[in-house]
Each structure stands twice: as C-alpha cells, then as structure tokens.
Design an enzyme around this catalytic site. Structure first.
Site, PDB file in Angstrom:
ATOM      1  N   HIS A   1      15.897  -0.455   0.026  1.00  0.00           N
ATOM      2  CA  HIS A   1      14.680   0.364   0.112  1.00  0.00           C
ATOM      3  C   HIS A   1      14.539   1.107   1.432  1.00  0.00           C
ATOM      4  O   HIS A   1      14.154   2.264   1.456  1.00  0.00           O
ATOM      5  CB  HIS A   1      13.487  -0.573  -0.100  1.00  0.00           C
ATOM      6  CG  HIS A   1      12.153   0.092  -0.124  1.00  0.00           C
ATOM      7  ND1 HIS A   1      11.825   1.066  -1.045  1.00  0.00           N
ATOM      8  CD2 HIS A   1      11.042  -0.070   0.645  1.00  0.00           C
ATOM      9  CE1 HIS A   1      10.581   1.467  -0.841  1.00  0.00           C
ATOM     10  NE2 HIS A   1      10.094   0.811   0.196  1.00  0.00           N
TER      11      HIS A   1
ATOM     12  N   HIS B   1      13.520  -3.968  -1.229  1.00  0.00           N
ATOM     13  CA  HIS B   1      12.177  -4.092  -1.802  1.00  0.00           C
ATOM     14  C   HIS B   1      12.239  -5.115  -2.921  1.00  0.00           C
ATOM     15  O   HIS B   1      13.146  -5.069  -3.756  1.00  0.00           O
ATOM     16  CB  HIS B   1      11.709  -2.736  -2.347  1.00  0.00           C
ATOM     17  CG  HIS B   1      10.228  -2.677  -2.573  1.00  0.00           C
ATOM     18  ND1 HIS B   1       9.623  -3.345  -3.608  1.00  0.00           N
ATOM     19  CD2 HIS B   1       9.239  -2.043  -1.899  1.00  0.00           C
ATOM     20  CE1 HIS B   1       8.304  -3.111  -3.555  1.00  0.00           C
ATOM     21  NE2 HIS B   1       8.059  -2.328  -2.519  1.00  0.00           N
TER      22      HIS B   1
ATOM     23  N   GLY C   1       3.029   3.167  -2.322  1.00  0.00           N
ATOM     24  CA  GLY C   1       1.981   2.237  -1.903  1.00  0.00           C
ATOM     25  C   GLY C   1       1.009   2.819  -0.919  1.00  0.00           C
ATOM     26  O   GLY C   1      -0.204   2.761  -1.114  1.00  0.00           O
TER      27      GLY C   1
ATOM     28  N   GLU D   1      -1.634  -5.488   1.561  1.00  0.00           N
ATOM     29  CA  GLU D   1      -0.270  -5.669   1.056  1.00  0.00           C
ATOM     30  C   GLU D   1       0.366  -6.858   1.768  1.00  0.00           C
ATOM     31  O   GLU D   1      -0.227  -7.431   2.679  1.00  0.00           O
ATOM     32  CB  GLU D   1       0.567  -4.395   1.286  1.00  0.00           C
ATOM     33  CG  GLU D   1       0.231  -3.288   0.311  1.00  0.00           C
ATOM     34  CD  GLU D   1       1.138  -2.067   0.460  1.00  0.00           C
ATOM     35  OE1 GLU D   1       2.033  -2.076   1.321  1.00  0.00           O
ATOM     36  OE2 GLU D   1       0.924  -1.100  -0.281  1.00  0.00           O
TER      37      GLU D   1
ATOM     38  N   ASP E   1      22.926  11.105   5.972  1.00  0.00           N
ATOM     39  CA  ASP E   1      23.646  12.218   6.619  1.00  0.00           C
ATOM     40  C   ASP E   1      23.323  12.330   8.111  1.00  0.00           C
ATOM     41  O   ASP E   1      24.220  12.516   8.927  1.00  0.00           O
ATOM     42  CB  ASP E   1      23.291  13.540   5.933  1.00  0.00           C
ATOM     43  CG  ASP E   1      23.493  13.464   4.439  1.00  0.00           C
ATOM     44  OD1 ASP E   1      24.533  12.923   4.017  1.00  0.00           O
ATOM     45  OD2 ASP E   1      22.608  13.907   3.689  1.00  0.00           O
TER      46      ASP E   1
ATOM     47  N   ARG F   1      10.576  -4.470   8.183  1.00  0.00           N
ATOM     48  CA  ARG F   1       9.440  -3.555   8.307  1.00  0.00           C
ATOM     49  C   ARG F   1       8.200  -4.088   7.580  1.00  0.00           C
ATOM     50  O   ARG F   1       8.284  -4.529   6.430  1.00  0.00           O
ATOM     51  CB  ARG F   1       9.806  -2.197   7.711  1.00  0.00           C
ATOM     52  CG  ARG F   1       8.687  -1.173   7.752  1.00  0.00           C
ATOM     53  CD  ARG F   1       9.186   0.147   7.230  1.00  0.00           C
ATOM     54  NE  ARG F   1       9.578   0.038   5.842  1.00  0.00           N
ATOM     55  CZ  ARG F   1       8.821   0.390   4.812  1.00  0.00           C
ATOM     56  NH1 ARG F   1       7.618   0.882   5.026  1.00  0.00           N
ATOM     57  NH2 ARG F   1       9.257   0.267   3.587  1.00  0.00           N
TER      58      ARG F   1
ATOM     59  N   SER G   1       5.878   2.936   7.458  1.00  0.00           N
ATOM     60  CA  SER G   1       6.846   4.004   7.730  1.00  0.00           C
ATOM     61  C   SER G   1       6.243   5.411   7.673  1.00  0.00           C
ATOM     62  O   SER G   1       6.637   6.279   8.452  1.00  0.00           O
ATOM     63  CB  SER G   1       8.045   3.912   6.791  1.00  0.00           C
ATOM     64  OG  SER G   1       7.622   3.686   5.492  1.00  0.00           O
TER      65      SER G   1
ATOM     66  N   ARG H   1       8.332  -9.028   2.930  1.00  0.00           N
ATOM     67  CA  ARG H   1       9.291  -8.558   1.920  1.00  0.00           C
ATOM     68  C   ARG H   1      10.618  -9.306   1.920  1.00  0.00           C
ATOM     69  O   ARG H   1      11.199  -9.542   0.862  1.00  0.00           O
ATOM     70  CB  ARG H   1       9.581  -7.074   2.131  1.00  0.00           C
ATOM     71  CG  ARG H   1       8.494  -6.230   1.623  1.00  0.00           C
ATOM     72  CD  ARG H   1       8.830  -4.785   1.708  1.00  0.00           C
ATOM     73  NE  ARG H   1       7.612  -4.076   1.320  1.00  0.00           N
ATOM     74  CZ  ARG H   1       7.455  -2.784   1.389  1.00  0.00           C
ATOM     75  NH1 ARG H   1       8.436  -2.027   1.820  1.00  0.00           N
ATOM     76  NH2 ARG H   1       6.331  -2.224   1.012  1.00  0.00           N
TER      77      ARG H   1
HETATM   78  C1  SIN Z   1       5.539   0.220  -1.796  1.00  0.00           C
HETATM   79  O1  SIN Z   1       4.649   0.902  -2.298  1.00  0.00           O
HETATM   80  O2  SIN Z   1       5.694  -0.972  -2.073  1.00  0.00           O
HETATM   81  C2  SIN Z   1       6.490   0.872  -0.845  1.00  0.00           C
HETATM   82  C3  SIN Z   1       5.795   1.362   0.341  1.00  0.00           C
HETATM   83  C4  SIN Z   1       6.586   1.050   1.559  1.00  0.00           C
HETATM   84  O3  SIN Z   1       7.758   0.707   1.456  1.00  0.00           O
HETATM   85  O4  SIN Z   1       6.034   1.114   2.651  1.00  0.00           O
END
Ligand code: SIN
Length: 540
Positions: free
Chosen positions: A339, A232, A50, A115, A211, A374, A379, A278
């Site tokens: 995710h 997600h 994204g 978004e 890890d 988030r 990120s 989300r």
């Molecule tokens: C997405 O493209 O939906 C994922 C991008 C993100 O998790 O920041």
C-alpha cells in the site's frame, strides 16, 4: 539522440497532492512546468479513500497527533519532522477549505472519524470515501487558472540532469509522440509517489512504479528506510479482480474481521483489535490465513445499516456491488496488499535531498514522519505540508543558482540495438511482482531475501539498456526499487514495524533504532551500498 530542449524555472515531476501544492507556491516565484505520466487522475493521491488526519477536532490536539504518529511508527519517526507535520497540518487544511475543498460535515461541523492507532477522532473525509480525489480536484482547480504553469501530461520522467553536482532538470519522454525532451530548470521537485506495483498485490494504481525513487537513486540521491513497506490489511480478495482498497474507515466505523471459521480473531493479537496499527492487523490476517489454510479472511460490516453504508462509503459500496458483493448483506473477502512506501529519497525538513537543486516530497520522499509504520491517513497531510515546504526551499535555491543553457554531455542517452522485446519485458515485470510478493513481502526471511536479491541482480543486468518506451523504463525502475527494498530488508537483521523477519522476529537486544541508507556506488552499476547510521535524537 536529438531531444527538444525546454527551459523553465521550476520543474515538478508528478501531480498528486504534494506536486499540486508545491506548484501553487512555486508559481508565485517563476515559471513552473509539471510533467506527469498519464492524466490528472493517474496518481496515488487521487485514489486515497479514508481521509486526511489532522488535529482539528474538539477532543484532539497536536501533541496527541504527534504521540500517535511516533507510536505507530515504532519510534523510528523523525521527531522534528513529525512536529512539523502535526503543527503545520491544521493551517494547510484550513487553506485547502478556503480554496474550495469540500470535506464532509455533520450538523455543519467537520466530521472526524477514528482509524487504527489514532487515539482520537481525527480523520477528515470527503465524498464519504473519496478524500484524495476531492483534494486533487480542489488543488487542480486552483492550479488550472495560473498563467505561468505549463502542464505536460502523458510525459514520463526518464533521467535527472546533474551538472557539477547540481540537479538542473530532467530528460522526459513524450508518451504520445515517443520523442524526448530535455527540460532545464533552476530546481527540480520530485513528487512521483510510491512503487506499490513492484508487488503482485497492491492497492496502488498501475502507474505507481517507483520512477522518481529510481531516477533519484541513479542520480546519486540517498534513499532511506526502503525496507519499510506498508501492507494495507484489507483489500478485496477475489481471484478475478484487482485488490481494490477497503478503507480502514470501515473498521473505524465498526467493521469486524473474521477468519473462515467465522471467529472474530483480532482480540488474540492486540487489545485494540481491528483498530490496532496496520502492521499488526496485516500480520494477524496473514497468520489466520495460514492457520485456516485460506487465501483471505472476511471483513464484516453487515451489522451497519444499508443506508449508512451507501452514504458513508459510496465508492466501496458500488465497487463491491459490481463484483456481486452487497456489503450490507455479505461478508467481504479481504487480504493484505502492498500500500505505501515509508522509505524513499532522504530529505531534510524542507524537502531537500543530498543533491543540491533536487527537492522531494510525498511518498517518493523519506521525510521521516512515518518511521517503521505509517499512521493511517497521515500521507495526504504530509503531501500538503512538505509539498509547500519543498517549494519554498526550491524557490530559495533558485535565487542562488542558474541552470546551464545547454544539455550536460554526460546524460545524453544513446539508443541501443540490444533491446528486449515488449513481450519479454511484460514477462519480466510479472515475474518481478510475484518474486517481491512471495520473497520480500509481509513475511521475510534471510533465505527468501537472498534468493530475491540474486534474481533481481540478474534482471537488473539484463535491463541495463531497456527499451526506450514507458513499459521498458518503468520495469527498469521497478527492478531498481525492488533491489533497494531487498537489500535494505537483508541489512535490517531484526523485525520492526512493517519489516518482519520470520527468522529474527524481534527487535529487542539489537540496535534497532537505526535507519538503513542506500546509495549508488558507481555509475552505471545498479548495486547499492548500505551505511549504518546511528539514529541521533533530533536528526532528520
Ligand atoms: C484507507 O482509507 O484505509 C487508506 C488511507 C491511508 O492509507 O492513509
């Protein structure tokens, strides 16, 4: 165990956006060694579709980005860390553009998408839906020409070296030769990403096995907010294919969610419908799947033109076509998948953990910018901003500390005769992923968590001496991270953001503005202890 001993000024474990950005800074201060599992594409950053959120468009400003981040994070974000993220973000992006990153433009101007939970058009993209790979490419190209950078690909970090309370290097496994190396350093940067692979359904690549988080935990680092795992809402659901990510940007461009009765259902859950945060969209999808007894819902983008879809989402368009789905003509079957880990190694505003000499950035860290959920596309920005900050702090630390010249005795590992077979490890790993998905997933209860905990503790005991190969060590790490997530989820007796307890589906009336912490009690016990900590305003 005989291991080759190497020395460097700075050891970086991981090579996504945070790792590469920190390497570019640290090379100005000394010799840098990067240790990474697999090759340059084997990291979460590379697969980010994204985009990267940054307050650079005409209609936007950093205060709005700050407010949206805090709101999406259910006010559990650290305000100082979030301020750093949104304020320093624009400079990190400008710098990246100067270094050659090609973000998409419209009429010569940077193109911004909206978004979920963003109040403005704020998300930059590259190659339509290949933002992460372009950022990794640009940073990697700059790093490649640096003389004092040594790249150890196909090397797996096993254990951090601690001497007199200081982190002074790590033991790594050379995956190609099966031999061990001890790397001594003045400071260690852990940028190993998340642990989506502990879940049966995940958008993460196969090496996202937690890890770094597990290694830091074993060494005595404090983990924070491990119960907050982001699912997600939309990954491809086909019984025979992995859950390929279908970017939130598809909904940002007008994609509609429909249940298997063809109803557009999101209006029943949030006034922002498909562009709600989300956690809300994922749970709404889950509820519709239960209600209609279906294994998925649909994402409908058939009202968008084929030309637009091919240009805007080339990777998604061609991947779906490979599975015989023409997204311009057919609805796409989707369901939520693990995710992103909001929690991780607790760090301050400069990426410092509680262990002197150990700095952590990116998804492996809990810098506090994501809170309980988030804000999408924050990120990659976090990786850039805190990758640099952690590097600067590591460079300052190196002025005050010289690493030991020989290996600390306490960390020498012995091989053991009591090894599990490869087959048993593989079986355990698959069972773990199913257990986490069904009992510690999107919807949790006290009962499901308790059952998971008992099983995980059993596996943890079985795996105390894993086979010394990548699969064995990864599986040990996955069980450790699974334990920390489960314990934190049991400890949080309310529902906030991505953590949803069906038995306690509310946050009000409880002291919910607190953070879970997880720290190893005594070596080598895998059991963690939780300390309640009242969230202080301004505390990171
Ligand atoms: C997405 O493209 O939906 C994922 C991008 C993100 O998790 O920041």
């Amino acid at each position: 165990m005989n291991a080759q001993v190497l020395s460097t000024d700075f050891l970086i474990i991981g090579a996504g956006v945070a790792g590469l950005r920190s390497a570019l800074e640290l090379c100005r201060h000394g010799h840098v060694t990067i240790v990474a599992k697999g090759g340059p594409q084997d990291n979460n950053s590379f697969y980010a579709q994204g985009g990267v959120a940054v307050a650079l468009s005409e209609e936007d400003d950093v205060d709005l980005h700050f407010t949206d981040t805090i709101k999406a994070g259910h006010r559990l974000c650290s305000r100082p860390a979030t301020k750093v993220l949104v304020e320093e973000g624009p400079s990190r992006i400008h710098e990246l553009i100067e270094w050659g990153a090609k973000f998409d433009t419209v009429d010569g101007q940077l193109a911004f998408t909206k978004e979920g939970a963003h109040s403005r058009h704020r998300v930059l993209r590259a190659g339509g839906d290949a933002t992460g790979s372009e950022m990794v490419r640009a940073l990697g190209a700059k790093a490649q020409v640096l003389k004092n950078l040594q790249w150890l690909g196909n090397h797996f970090g096993i254990e951090l070296l601690i001497q007199d309370g200081q982190c002074c290097g790590a033991i790594v496994l050379d995956e190609m030769t099966g031999t061990y190396k001890t790397i001594l350093a003045s400071a260690v940067l852990l940028v190993t990403g998340g642990a989506g692979q502990i879940y049966a359904r995940t958008t993460n690549p196969s090496n996202a096995t937690g890890d770094g988080i597990a290694m830091a935990f074993r060494a005595g680092a404090i983990l924070e907010d491990m119960e907050f795992v982001q699912f997600h809402p939309t990954s491809l659901y086909l019984p025979s294919s992995p859950p390929f990510l279908l970017s939130e940007a598809l909904r940002g461009e007008g994609g509609i969610l429909r249940n298997n009765r063809c109803e557009r259902f999101m209006k029943r859950y949030d006034r922002n419908q498909e562009l709600a945060p989300r956690d809300i969209v994922s749970r709404a999808i889950w509820a519709e799947m239960q209600k209609t007894k279906a294994r998925h819902v649909y994402l409908d983008v058939t009202h968008l033109s084929t030309t637009f879809l091919k240009k805007r989402f080339p990777t998604i368009y061609s991947t779906c076509l490979r599975y015989d789905i023409d997204i311009s003509e057919e609805w796409i079957p989707v369901s939520p998948s693990a995710h992103y880990f909001m929690g991780g190694v607790k760090t301050d505003l400069h990426g410092a953990s509680n262990l002197p000499g150990l700095f952590v950035a990116g998804e492996a860290a809990c810098s506090g910018v994501h809170g309980a959920n988030r804000l999408g596309s924050n990120s990659l920005l976090e990786g850039l901003v805190f990758g640099l900050r952690a590097a600067e702090a590591a460079a300052r630390h190196a002025h005050t500390y010289s690493p030991p010249t020989s290996i600390p005795n306490s960390v020498r590992r012995k091989s053991s005769a009591r090894k599990m077979s490869e087959q048993d490890i593989e079986k355990l790993r698959n069972s773990l992923r199913r257990l986490m998905w069904t009992k510690v997933g999107l919807i949790r209860t006290s009962d499901s968590l308790q059952k998971a905990l008992e099983q995980l503790q059993q596996w943890s005991r079985k795996l105390q001496i894993p086979p010394f190969n990548r699969t064995g060590l990864e599986t040990q790490n996955m069980v450790q991270v699974g334990l920390c997530v489960t314990e934190a989820a049991l400890w949080r007796t309310n529902s906030v953001g991505a953590h949803y307890r069906e038995d306690i589906p509310f946050s009000k009336g409880l002291k919910w503005k607190i953070h879970s912490q997880c720290k190893k009690t005594s070596f080598p016990s895998p059991v963690s202890s939780h300390q309640k900590k009242q969230k202080k305003k301004g505390n990171t």
